[in-house]
Design an enzyme around this catalytic site. Structure first.
Site, PDB file in Angstrom:
ATOM      1  N   ALA A 100     -16.991 -10.237 -10.978  1.00  0.00           N
ATOM      2  CA  ALA A 100     -17.415 -10.133  -9.514  1.00  0.00           C
ATOM      3  C   ALA A 100     -15.967 -10.182  -8.914  1.00  0.00           C
ATOM      4  O   ALA A 100     -15.791 -11.051  -7.725  1.00  0.00           O
ATOM      5  CB  ALA A 100     -18.000 -11.396  -9.210  1.00  0.00           C
TER       6      ALA A 100
ATOM      7  N   ARG B 193     -15.012   0.373  -1.145  1.00  0.00           N
ATOM      8  CA  ARG B 193     -15.868   1.300  -0.609  1.00  0.00           C
ATOM      9  C   ARG B 193     -17.020   0.935   0.038  1.00  0.00           C
ATOM     10  O   ARG B 193     -17.611   1.572   0.770  1.00  0.00           O
ATOM     11  CB  ARG B 193     -16.689   2.014  -2.021  1.00  0.00           C
ATOM     12  CG  ARG B 193     -15.678   2.906  -2.696  1.00  0.00           C
ATOM     13  CD  ARG B 193     -16.053   3.402  -4.124  1.00  0.00           C
ATOM     14  NE  ARG B 193     -16.015   2.254  -5.116  1.00  0.00           N
ATOM     15  CZ  ARG B 193     -16.297   2.559  -6.413  1.00  0.00           C
ATOM     16  NH1 ARG B 193     -16.922   3.615  -6.842  1.00  0.00           N
ATOM     17  NH2 ARG B 193     -16.207   1.600  -7.093  1.00  0.00           N
TER      18      ARG B 193
ATOM     19  N   GLY C 162      -8.719  -4.145 -13.103  1.00  0.00           N
ATOM     20  CA  GLY C 162      -9.609  -3.387 -14.078  1.00  0.00           C
ATOM     21  C   GLY C 162     -10.618  -4.368 -14.810  1.00  0.00           C
ATOM     22  O   GLY C 162     -10.349  -5.365 -14.895  1.00  0.00           O
TER      23      GLY C 162
ATOM     24  N   GLU D  93     -15.002   7.668 -17.902  1.00  0.00           N
ATOM     25  CA  GLU D  93     -14.972   7.517 -16.255  1.00  0.00           C
ATOM     26  C   GLU D  93     -15.268   8.681 -15.452  1.00  0.00           C
ATOM     27  O   GLU D  93     -14.536   9.762 -15.870  1.00  0.00           O
ATOM     28  CB  GLU D  93     -13.852   6.617 -15.643  1.00  0.00           C
ATOM     29  CG  GLU D  93     -13.968   5.304 -16.156  1.00  0.00           C
ATOM     30  CD  GLU D  93     -15.345   4.449 -16.079  1.00  0.00           C
ATOM     31  OE1 GLU D  93     -15.658   4.054 -14.860  1.00  0.00           O
ATOM     32  OE2 GLU D  93     -16.071   3.884 -17.096  1.00  0.00           O
TER      33      GLU D  93
ATOM     34  N   ASN E 215     -23.269   4.953 -18.323  1.00  0.00           N
ATOM     35  CA  ASN E 215     -22.865   3.400 -18.568  1.00  0.00           C
ATOM     36  C   ASN E 215     -23.455   2.626 -17.290  1.00  0.00           C
ATOM     37  O   ASN E 215     -23.060   2.856 -16.393  1.00  0.00           O
ATOM     38  CB  ASN E 215     -21.561   3.388 -18.694  1.00  0.00           C
ATOM     39  CG  ASN E 215     -20.936   1.846 -18.831  1.00  0.00           C
ATOM     40  OD1 ASN E 215     -21.880   0.965 -19.251  1.00  0.00           O
ATOM     41  ND2 ASN E 215     -19.838   1.622 -18.546  1.00  0.00           N
TER      42      ASN E 215
ATOM     43  N   ASN F 193     -35.036 -30.137  29.217  1.00  0.00           N
ATOM     44  CA  ASN F 193     -34.327 -30.985  28.446  1.00  0.00           C
ATOM     45  C   ASN F 193     -32.804 -31.151  28.392  1.00  0.00           C
ATOM     46  O   ASN F 193     -32.141 -31.832  27.839  1.00  0.00           O
ATOM     47  CB  ASN F 193     -34.622 -30.418  27.157  1.00  0.00           C
ATOM     48  CG  ASN F 193     -34.162 -29.062  26.701  1.00  0.00           C
ATOM     49  OD1 ASN F 193     -34.181 -28.385  27.623  1.00  0.00           O
ATOM     50  ND2 ASN F 193     -33.955 -29.124  25.518  1.00  0.00           N
TER      51      ASN F 193
HETATM   52  C1  UD1 Z   1     -18.060   0.554 -13.703  1.00  0.00           C
HETATM   53  C2  UD1 Z   1     -17.924   1.274 -15.219  1.00  0.00           C
HETATM   54  C3  UD1 Z   1     -18.490   2.348 -15.212  1.00  0.00           C
HETATM   55  C4  UD1 Z   1     -20.182   1.964 -14.893  1.00  0.00           C
HETATM   56  C5  UD1 Z   1     -20.383   1.402 -13.644  1.00  0.00           C
HETATM   57  C6  UD1 Z   1     -21.774   1.080 -13.528  1.00  0.00           C
HETATM   58  C7  UD1 Z   1     -15.399   0.367 -15.362  1.00  0.00           C
HETATM   59  C8  UD1 Z   1     -14.076   1.100 -15.761  1.00  0.00           C
HETATM   60  N1  UD1 Z   1     -16.359   1.439 -15.299  1.00  0.00           N
HETATM   61  O1  UD1 Z   1     -17.703   1.464 -12.692  1.00  0.00           O
HETATM   62  O2  UD1 Z   1     -18.446   2.987 -16.498  1.00  0.00           O
HETATM   63  O3  UD1 Z   1     -21.102   3.547 -15.125  1.00  0.00           O
HETATM   64  O4  UD1 Z   1     -19.498   0.260 -13.593  1.00  0.00           O
HETATM   65  O5  UD1 Z   1     -22.063   0.406 -12.503  1.00  0.00           O
HETATM   66  O6  UD1 Z   1     -15.632  -0.497 -16.045  1.00  0.00           O
HETATM   67  N2  UD1 Z   1     -14.292  -5.975 -11.482  1.00  0.00           N
HETATM   68  C9  UD1 Z   1     -13.393  -7.100 -11.710  1.00  0.00           C
HETATM   69  N3  UD1 Z   1     -11.985  -6.766 -11.575  1.00  0.00           N
HETATM   70  C10 UD1 Z   1     -11.529  -5.648 -11.543  1.00  0.00           C
HETATM   71  C11 UD1 Z   1     -12.391  -4.543 -11.255  1.00  0.00           C
HETATM   72  C12 UD1 Z   1     -13.724  -4.807 -11.400  1.00  0.00           C
HETATM   73  O7  UD1 Z   1     -14.013  -8.206 -11.774  1.00  0.00           O
HETATM   74  O8  UD1 Z   1     -10.381  -5.761 -11.765  1.00  0.00           O
HETATM   75  C13 UD1 Z   1     -15.698  -6.150 -11.144  1.00  0.00           C
HETATM   76  C14 UD1 Z   1     -16.477  -5.443  -9.685  1.00  0.00           C
HETATM   77  O9  UD1 Z   1     -16.340  -6.604  -8.755  1.00  0.00           O
HETATM   78  C15 UD1 Z   1     -17.656  -5.049  -9.997  1.00  0.00           C
HETATM   79  C16 UD1 Z   1     -17.653  -4.785 -11.551  1.00  0.00           C
HETATM   80  O10 UD1 Z   1     -16.401  -5.227 -12.013  1.00  0.00           O
HETATM   81  O11 UD1 Z   1     -18.553  -6.166  -9.707  1.00  0.00           O
HETATM   82  C17 UD1 Z   1     -17.325  -3.009 -11.633  1.00  0.00           C
HETATM   83  O12 UD1 Z   1     -16.526  -2.510 -11.122  1.00  0.00           O
HETATM   84  P1  UD1 Z   1     -16.399  -1.298  -9.956  1.00  0.00           P
HETATM   85  O13 UD1 Z   1     -15.133  -1.047  -9.563  1.00  0.00           O
HETATM   86  O14 UD1 Z   1     -17.578  -1.319  -9.196  1.00  0.00           O
HETATM   87  O15 UD1 Z   1     -16.745  -0.389 -11.263  1.00  0.00           O
HETATM   88  P2  UD1 Z   1     -17.359   1.117 -11.094  1.00  0.00           P
HETATM   89  O16 UD1 Z   1     -16.351   2.251 -10.630  1.00  0.00           O
HETATM   90  O17 UD1 Z   1     -18.668   1.017 -10.474  1.00  0.00           O
HETATM   91 CA    CA Z   2     -19.728  -0.577  -9.493  1.00  0.00          CA
END
Ligand code: UD1
Ligand code: CA
Length: 457
Positions: free
Chosen positions: A10, A16, A78, A155, A170, A386
């Site tokens: 989180a 976005r 990441g 990805e 995924n 009041n």
């Molecule tokens: C991610 C997955 C993707 C999957 C998708 C599903 C990766 C690289 N990709 O993509 O394969 O299909 O979720 O919804 O994992 N977060 C952190 N720290 C970071 C980056 C992200 O805590 O440095 C957390 C975000 O808050 C979020 C989650 O990880 O809750 C996923 O990150 P997000 O950037 O939404 O990944 P997606 O591009 O959706």
């Molecule tokens: Ca996501």
């Protein structure tokens, strides 16, 4: 039994969403996304839950409180980097680690349990929760080898055209052998289009070491929805709304048009209550049995008893006891208590007031900062005055009092029991029990005077 840990990601920026509010704190039917995720993980009986926070860490921590432990990811490099931050708490431990994203609010505890069971039954080093998506854009694609085993996850931004055509995605939810997870994370690099350390890369690394990778496909693909922008947020709310409404209907609540009925996730409703279209029930609201909640009513954080009728009204942080009714078009504001058999009619505003049993406030009235006893009649157009421009003062009205139409009761003032207030009176002094108070100029009739008035000529 195997120890089970859950890591909730989180910390991401949520760019976005284009929002001042931190992404995982955006509510879906009344509960922040991360709340949905953590509550489901708790229901799936994890031994320990660790939430990785970053931007807005305090907000998330304040909200989740003791439901989780926390680690801070200072820079969002990441998802793999995010999980690595949990190493001080989990590295080297025997057990299963469930990793869930804080932005997948529709995942259920049933799915999480089934995923963990599948993972442990197959003795895999990693199990991915996958789903079939008609439109897989934006998600990581599950790439399988010729023997159908999972080879890697690519990805969206790094995928070739053929990989992009793959519809198995995924969901961002995985189970890992805890030890293998933290060992492999060290080997993840950031040589990809986003320059990020991707958690899904752990899959390919384990596969290269000939470890067993398993996939568990989600039967209800909608549950996998990952919310990255407000379009997806609205989709998530719509799906969650449907799920909530169906549960209420199965419990014996009539929703005349569930498509147009909004019931937040923590609301409780008793059997045989009917909810008309356009109603919004929010927060910690609890509604009893046999109630009728009329169209366009909004009820928030309130407790409604049995057999209560609400017609097109707004009710906030109020208690309405059995057999009371309100509306149409009335507003019950915070800290009000409406006792049994009370009638609050049209265009009435009540604030921070207790209205005693069987009292009637039929029309066009404002009551604030007051205590009303039982069996009182409050006439049309009455104002409880009041506020003196500086402070709010209290007004007390005793049992069986009768307040005539268009009276002003100027606070602080007490009208004792069985007193009668003549219509049109402005009451500034206490009225003793059984007295009649009249505070208005006497009527004068001027014979034939109307004949001379200009409008007659
Ligand atoms: C991610 C997955 C993707 C999957 C998708 C599903 C990766 C690289 N990709 O993509 O394969 O299909 O979720 O919804 O994992 N977060 C952190 N720290 C970071 C980056 C992200 O805590 O440095 C957390 C975000 O808050 C979020 C989650 O990880 O809750 C996923 O990150 P997000 O950037 O939404 O990944 P997606 O591009 O959706
Ligand atoms: Ca996501």
């Amino acid at each position: 039994m195997t120890k089970r840990f859950a890591v909730v990601l989180a910390a991401g920026q949520g760019t976005r969403m284009k929002s001042k509010l931190y992404k995982v704190m955006h509510p879906v039917m009344g509960k922040p996304m991360v709340g949905h995720v953590v509550d489901q993980a708790l229901e799936a009986q994890m031994n320990k839950i660790v939430t990785v926070t970053g931007v807005g860490a305090e907000t998330v921590q304040d909200y989740l409180g003791e439901k989780s432990e926390y680690v801070l990811q200072e820079e969002q490099l990441g998802t793999a980097h995010a999980v690595e931050q949990v190493a001080p708490l989990l590295e080297g431990k025997e057990g299963t680690t469930l990793v869930i994203c804080g932005d997948t609010p529709l995942l259920t505890s049933e799915t999480l349990k089934a995923l963990v069971a599948h993972h442990e039954d197959t003795s895999a080093k990693a199990t991915i929760l996958t789903a079939h998506a008609e439109d897989p854009a934006g998600y990581g694609r599950v790439i399988r080898a010729e023997d159908d085993s999972v080879r890697k996850i690519v990805e969206d931004k790094d995928a070739s055209e053929t990989e992009r055509a793959v519809q198995e995605i995924n969901t961002g939810t995985y189970c890992f052998d805890n030890k293998a997870l933290f060992e492999t994370l060290k080997k993840v690099d950031n040589n990809n289009s986003q320059g990020e350390y991707y958690l899904p890369d752990v899959i390919e690394l384990l596969k290269n070491e000939e470890e067993l990778i398993s996939a568990y496909q989600l039967s209800n693909k909608e549950d996998a929805l990952g919310v990255n922008d407000r379009v997806a947020l609205a989709q998530a709310s719509k799906l969650m709304k449907k799920r909530i409404n169906e549960a209420h209907m199965r419990n014996g609540v009539t929703l005349i048009d569930p498509e147009q009925t909004y019931i937040e996730v923590d609301v409780k409703i008793g059997q045989d209550t009917v909810v008309e279209p356009g109603v919004y029930l929010k927060g910690s609201t609890v509604i009893g049995e046999d109630c009728h909640i009329g169209t366009h009513s909004v009820i928030e954080d309130s407790r409604i008893g049995d057999n209560v009728v609400v017609k097109s009204s707004m009710i906030e942080s109020t208690v309405m006891e059995n057999n009371s009714d309100v509306g149409p078009n009335s507003h019950l504001r915070p800290d009000s208590i409406i006792k049994e058999d009370v009638h609050i009619g049209n265009f009435v505003e009540v604030k921070k007031t207790t209205v005693g049993k069987n009292t009637k406030v039929g029309h066009l009235t404002y009551i604030g900062d007051a205590t009303l006893g039982e069996n009182i009649n409050v006439g049309c157009g009455t104002i409880f005055v009041n506020y003196n421009g500086k402070e709010k003062n209290h007004i007390e009205v005793g049992d069986n009092a009768f307040i005539g139409c268009n009276a002003n009761l100027v606070a602080p003032v007490t009208v004792e029991k069985d007193a009668f207030i003549a219509a049109g009176s402005t009451i500034t002094e206490d009225v003793p029990a059984d007295a009649m108070a009249i505070a208005r100029a006497r009527q004068v009739n001027k014979e034939d005077y109307a004949k001379q008035l200009p409008y007659k000529h």
